[in-house]
Scaffold this motif. Sequence first.
Motif, short mmCIF file in Angstrom:
data_model
loop_
_atom_site.label_atom_id
_atom_site.label_comp_id
_atom_site.label_asym_id
_atom_site.label_seq_id
_atom_site.Cartn_x
_atom_site.Cartn_y
_atom_site.Cartn_z
N HIS A 1 -1.45 0.23 8.04
CA HIS A 1 -0.56 -0.44 7.14
C HIS A 1 -1.58 -1.54 6.39
O HIS A 1 -1.28 -1.98 5.12
CB HIS A 1 0.58 -1.10 7.85
CG HIS A 1 1.46 -1.90 7.13
ND1 HIS A 1 2.36 -1.45 6.12
CD2 HIS A 1 1.52 -3.25 7.04
CE1 HIS A 1 3.09 -2.52 5.33
NE2 HIS A 1 2.64 -3.52 6.23
N ASN B 1 -1.54 -1.41 2.39
CA ASN B 1 -0.90 -2.71 1.54
C ASN B 1 -1.77 -3.91 1.47
O ASN B 1 -1.61 -4.80 0.68
CB ASN B 1 0.21 -3.10 2.43
CG ASN B 1 1.21 -2.20 2.43
OD1 ASN B 1 1.41 -1.50 1.41
ND2 ASN B 1 2.03 -2.11 3.40
N LYS C 1 -3.74 -1.31 -2.15
CA LYS C 1 -2.81 -1.57 -3.11
C LYS C 1 -3.49 -2.60 -4.10
O LYS C 1 -3.10 -2.32 -5.17
CB LYS C 1 -1.55 -2.38 -2.38
CG LYS C 1 -0.70 -2.70 -3.10
CD LYS C 1 0.62 -3.24 -2.50
CE LYS C 1 1.57 -4.15 -3.29
NZ LYS C 1 2.38 -4.83 -2.43
#
Length: 159
Positions: free
Chosen positions: A144, A148, A152
């Motif tokens: 994660h 992210n 991202k």
Amino acid sequence: MIKTKFLSNLLLSFIWVALTGTFTLEYFIFGFMLSYALMWIITTNRREDQYFKRGPKLVSFVFFFLYELVKANIQVAYDVITPRYYMKPGIIKIPLHAQTDLEITLLANLITLTPGTLSLDVSDDKKVLYVHAMYVRDKDEFIHSIKNGFEKRLLEILR
């Protein structure tokens, strides 16, 4: 279009430095920011102009990367100077949203530049990146944080 605006911004920065007569990095950076702001003000169609959307994202990404770099350095240094090891190494399979070779290469290099992590390989179909990490307490949390964090933000700049 983006290249033209960037080159115009650089040209205006050099003109600023020449007009002030002070050829230093600080004046160049100030001239770059000033010309960026002026170009943004005189742009008529701001919604479609990617140059002015990517600039702040790029600056944000640089600060994010520096924060992650310092945080990882402190974590590794703390582990080195204390008598007890806090490492929980592991190889993690990270699914990718990055599609092009440039996106995957930049992501892998950013991960490798951060102490405690190393990009090992990309799957043949370019959908998975294998990363060795020194501190894997929770595999899902690690995935994660990469998805992210680095991925991202990198894709926001490149796409």
